[in-house]
Design an enzyme around this catalytic site. Structure first.
Site, short mmCIF file in Angstrom:
data_model
loop_
_atom_site.label_atom_id
_atom_site.label_comp_id
_atom_site.label_asym_id
_atom_site.label_seq_id
_atom_site.Cartn_x
_atom_site.Cartn_y
_atom_site.Cartn_z
N ASP A 1 13.75 7.81 -24.53
CA ASP A 1 13.98 8.91 -23.66
C ASP A 1 13.10 8.15 -22.14
O ASP A 1 12.40 7.42 -22.12
CB ASP A 1 12.18 9.41 -24.06
CG ASP A 1 11.50 10.94 -23.06
OD1 ASP A 1 12.21 10.72 -21.94
OD2 ASP A 1 10.37 10.40 -22.82
N HIS B 1 11.94 10.08 -19.56
CA HIS B 1 11.35 10.41 -18.55
C HIS B 1 9.89 9.63 -18.28
O HIS B 1 9.23 9.97 -19.12
CB HIS B 1 11.63 11.89 -18.44
CG HIS B 1 12.41 12.78 -18.10
ND1 HIS B 1 13.56 12.38 -19.18
CD2 HIS B 1 13.14 13.24 -17.26
CE1 HIS B 1 15.09 13.23 -18.76
NE2 HIS B 1 15.03 13.72 -17.80
#
Lengths: 537, 132
Positions: free
Chosen positions: B17, B19
């Site tokens: 991930d 973000h």
């Protein structure tokens, strides 16, 4: 107004840092630069829209972001959306695919098919687009680091099905520089990453001239915390970096600028957002004309998707996100976007349900069928407020772009983490402003439902077996392909990368031999290296 | 006994991930509160998180996750922390964490759970109250 009442008026400053007056008059437009840089729709500088008749001629394409599980799951959702009137497809890929890893890579554990469709080989593309007429619906691939492989797969899949690739339309996000700023699915260091974007632009200009190989994505920069000015200014600096890469190879700007497209965010103050898009359209036309000497009108067009709005949606009271989404759709329509997509009300929790996706799609449909948004071009044009704001925002964008150039340019500032730190600082101050109440957010710091029951959001049923299923399919493909052919194409790819040749022809050969995303990435990383992020904030 | 050294927090971004603005925003808030924060950057494996926590002698191991792979990741991390002798450290996690996963995360040793929309000051106060 009396002096006393005037002095009691609350001071309003928008997110871009521009102070908003209670009343605007023609004098404000004149002071901010006049009407001289507005023009008419379909004419330079295209502030009012890139086509003379805009939505009267063709409404915006509705392209909800979709993908999860494997190619068959995603194919079924594509067909559901098309059956409900969606006019474009926008593919979400899982993180292993985005990071250039095969599903059986140890790093992919727990991530396969989770936030998007898993893709390992051309076989997955054949399944994902089975039964979908690529002449009737255009496809946008939200892929960045692994874009060369996936563009190659898309073209190969279309060609195998008998489409003429020279006429094929479609888009790939393929904006790796913004991945270093936000979202983080980078693979190689900055310089070779930009070279790969150049390879895709050059290859498409020569072999698939109607395909848009890059959609420059200010959207994610804004989503990471940037204000609207930074979103556009950073996006344009990034687009210029790609244009410079291709021009340096000897291509004329008019050979590819018309196929560059953009992807921007819509959340925030309605008038500020509309002014942002109008200003951006004028500024991009000016840059391409004055700095690059483009002659063809379409080279000057800021073709854009305006959509998403995820950064504006809230975890609290998710049903209010339906209302927010409706206003984001309004912003996109008032802005003259060519394409829209809306985040769904449940997206802070889960992969959107069919129900939530249908609501977002219906929102976009009702704006143009019931609300009159397609009736006339640039309906806010001529508003003294909006025109003043458009002038002011264009000037600020130019200032920020000039600052970045003076500081060494966007590539260097990304490579050393400066831009990331700036966006992160902005995100922090916004979060603090929300928590202090200074930046009002309904349901978050005002109008809260303190006694609300737990919110009932239908959660996407993630299947823990997805990973095993995808790996089994990958292994079956590996067993059935011609191993010698795969080896030869990968060897050619590495030698082309080492020699500094455009690697796209070799990638197209490799994907046609069913080489995987991860195998191709490994060859390129052996030559280019892998990025190591400077942790700076 | 009052501690004399600042609380040291290893803040990690697990899995693929990318973000990480949430992680960076929390890192700033923790630093502003006077804690020492070591942020790993993206794409950390469970092994890398344990190594960084041990090398930095972290009082707190904090994870930030958005893309839904928090459960498989934490299931791999917990035994590794025990093996490295770090089972006594305060483990906290924040991000997109559906309520149905909270009990399981607690069983895995994550005492502080901060789903999206948690307030920065609540995270700071929790750390202050729970690190001896």
């Amino acid at each position: 107004m009396s002096d006393e009442r005037r002095s009691n008026t609350r001071r309003v400053v928008n997110e871009s840092g521009i102070e908003i007056k209670p009343v605007y008059t023609p004098a404000d437009v004149e002071q901010s630069g006049g009407f001289s840089f507005i023009g008419e729709p379909g004419a330079y500088p295209f502030v009012r829209g890139i086509h003379p008749l805009m939505y009267r001629h063709r409404p915006y394409t509705m392209r909800q972001y979709t993908g999860f599980g494997n190619a068959a799951d995603t194919n079924a959702r594509f067909k559901y959306l098309i059956a409900n009137g969606q006019t474009g497809l926008n593919v979400a890929f899982d993180l292993p695919t985005q990071c250039g890893l095969d599903s059986d890579d140890p790093l992919a554990h727990g991530e396969i098919g989770r936030v998007g469709m898993a893709v390992d080989t051309l076989r997955d593309f054949e399944i994902a687009f089975d039964g979908i007429d690529l002449d009737k619906i255009t496809v946008s691939l939200t892929i960045n680091g692994a874009a060369p492989q996936l563009i190659a797969m898309y073209l190969a899949m279309a060609q195998k099905r008998g489409y003429d690739v020279r006429k094929l339309r479609g888009t790939a996000q393929n904006d790796i520089l913004k991945e270093f700023i936000g979202r983080g699915t980078w693979i190689y260091p900055v310089e070779p990453s930009v070279r790969l974007v150049g390879d895709t632009i050059e290859y498409c200009a020569q072999h698939a001239p109607k395909y848009s190989p890059v959609s420059v994505c200010g959207y994610h920069i804004r989503e990471s915390g940037a204000n609207p000015i930074q979103e556009m200014a950073y996006g344009f600096c990034i687009a210029k970096a790609y244009a410079d890469e291709v021009v340096a190879r000897g291509l004329d700007i008019d050979e590819f600028a018309g196929r560059l497209s953009f992807n921007f965010n819509v959340f925030g103050n309605i008038f500020e957002q509309v002014a942002k898009f109008r200003a951006g359209r004028g500024l991009w036309a000016k840059i391409i004309k004055e700095q690059y000497g483009a002659q063809k009108p379409e080279s000057l067009w800021l073709r854009m998707l305006a959509g998403g709005g995820g950064g504006g949606l809230t975890f609290e009271q998710p049903e209010i996100n339906i209302v927010r989404g409706a206003y984001y759709g309004l912003i996109a329509a008032l802005s003259g976007a060519q394409t829209t997509a809306l985040c769904c009300f449940d997206e802070a929790y889960t992969i959107p349900s069919e129900y939530a996706q249908r609501i977002s799609l219906r929102t976009l449909q009702l704006l143009i069928t019931e609300m009159g948004l397609a009736d006339t071009v640039d309906p806010l044009g001529g508003s003294w407020y909006v025109e003043t704001l458009t002038n002011q925002m264009r000037q600020r964008m130019e200032e920020v772009m000039a600052e970045l150039d003076a500081e060494g340019g966007i590539k260097a500032l990304i490579a050393d983490g400066t831009i990331q730190a700036r966006v992160s600082a902005q995100a922090y101050s916004t979060q603090r402003a929300i928590e202090s109440g200074e930046f009002p957010k309904v349901g978050v710091n005002c109008y809260r439902n303190e006694t609300a029951e737990d919110i009932d959001v239908e959660m996407h049923p993630y299947d823990e077996e997805d990973g095993a299923r995808q790996i089994a399919d990958l292994n079956a493909t590996r067993r059935s392909r011609d191993a010698t052919c795969v080896r030869d194409t990968l060897a050619r790819l590495r030698s082309d990368a080492q020699a500094g040749r455009n690697v796209m022809p070799a990638i197209v050969e490799a994907v046609n031999a069913y080489a995987s995303v991860g195998e191709i990435t490994t060859e390129l990383a052996a030559v280019y290296g892998r990025y190591r992020e400077p942790v700076k904030f | 006994m009052t501690r004399t050294s600042p609380i040291r927090i290893l803040l990690a971004k697990p899995g693929l991930d990318g973000h990480d603005q949430g992680a960076k925003v929390v890192a700033r808030a923790l630093m502003e509160a006077g804690f020492e924060v070591i942020y790993t950057g993206l794409r950390q494996t469970p092994e890398a998180v344990v190594r960084a926590a041990k090398d930095n002698d972290a009082d707190v191991i904090a994870l930030s996750s958005m893309a839904g792979s928090h459960v498989p990741f934490c299931e791999k991390l917990t035994p590794l922390l025990e093996k490295a002798g770090l089972a006594d450290r305060l483990c906290i996690i924040g991000g997109n964490l559906p309520k149905r996963d909270h009990d399981h995360l607690r069983q895995l040793g994550f005492r502080g759970i901060f789903p999206s929309s948690s307030r920065l000051d609540d995270i700071v106060n929790y750390v202050r109250a729970n690190v001896p």
